[in-house]
Design a protein around this motif. Sequence first.
Motif, PDB file in Angstrom:
ATOM      1  N   LEU A  58      87.425  25.619 -11.971  1.00  0.00           N
ATOM      2  CA  LEU A  58      88.229  26.593 -12.504  1.00  0.00           C
ATOM      3  C   LEU A  58      87.915  27.378 -13.821  1.00  0.00           C
ATOM      4  CD1 LEU A  58      91.570  24.289 -12.345  1.00  0.00           C
ATOM      5  CD2 LEU A  58      91.190  26.461 -10.783  1.00  0.00           C
ATOM      6  N   TYR A  64      88.780  30.821 -15.562  1.00  0.00           N
ATOM      7  CA  TYR A  64      90.126  30.556 -16.069  1.00  0.00           C
ATOM      8  C   TYR A  64      89.985  30.038 -17.649  1.00  0.00           C
ATOM      9  CZ  TYR A  64      92.975  30.418 -11.643  1.00  0.00           C
ATOM     10  OH  TYR A  64      93.637  30.857 -10.676  1.00  0.00           O
ATOM     11  N   ILE A  69      94.024  26.425 -17.490  1.00  0.00           N
ATOM     12  CA  ILE A  69      93.799  25.218 -16.665  1.00  0.00           C
ATOM     13  C   ILE A  69      94.604  24.134 -16.875  1.00  0.00           C
ATOM     14  CG2 ILE A  69      91.974  23.678 -16.109  1.00  0.00           C
ATOM     15  CD1 ILE A  69      89.823  25.866 -16.709  1.00  0.00           C
TER      16      ILE A  69
END
Length: 109
Positions: A58, A64, A69
């Motif tokens: 992620l 992100y 996250i």
Amino acid sequence: MNVIRSEQKRVKYAALASSEKSEITNRTEEEVSYQECKKIVDKGINSLSDHKKKIYRLKVIEGYSNQEIADKLGISEHTVRSQVSQSSKYMREFLNKVITIIAALSYFI
């Protein structure tokens, strides 16, 4: 005279074709190298625990933020930072080992 011109054209086109073939070969080699590198990186990522793997993907691959996250996974931002840090350290060590092995092997080739 026409024979000379025809031969010059033939040589010119042969050189052009050879150049294009070389360019295609170089692109193919670059694509193979990219795919090989990607496999190595994926192997390192896949050796992380499931939790660290998810957070690392992620953060690093999907881009992100730590807060995004944390919100997405229902964990604290501190946990995200810690897990990313540990995963990044592991990946650096993993890739350094791979580079060392490749360097050693290329010495013997």
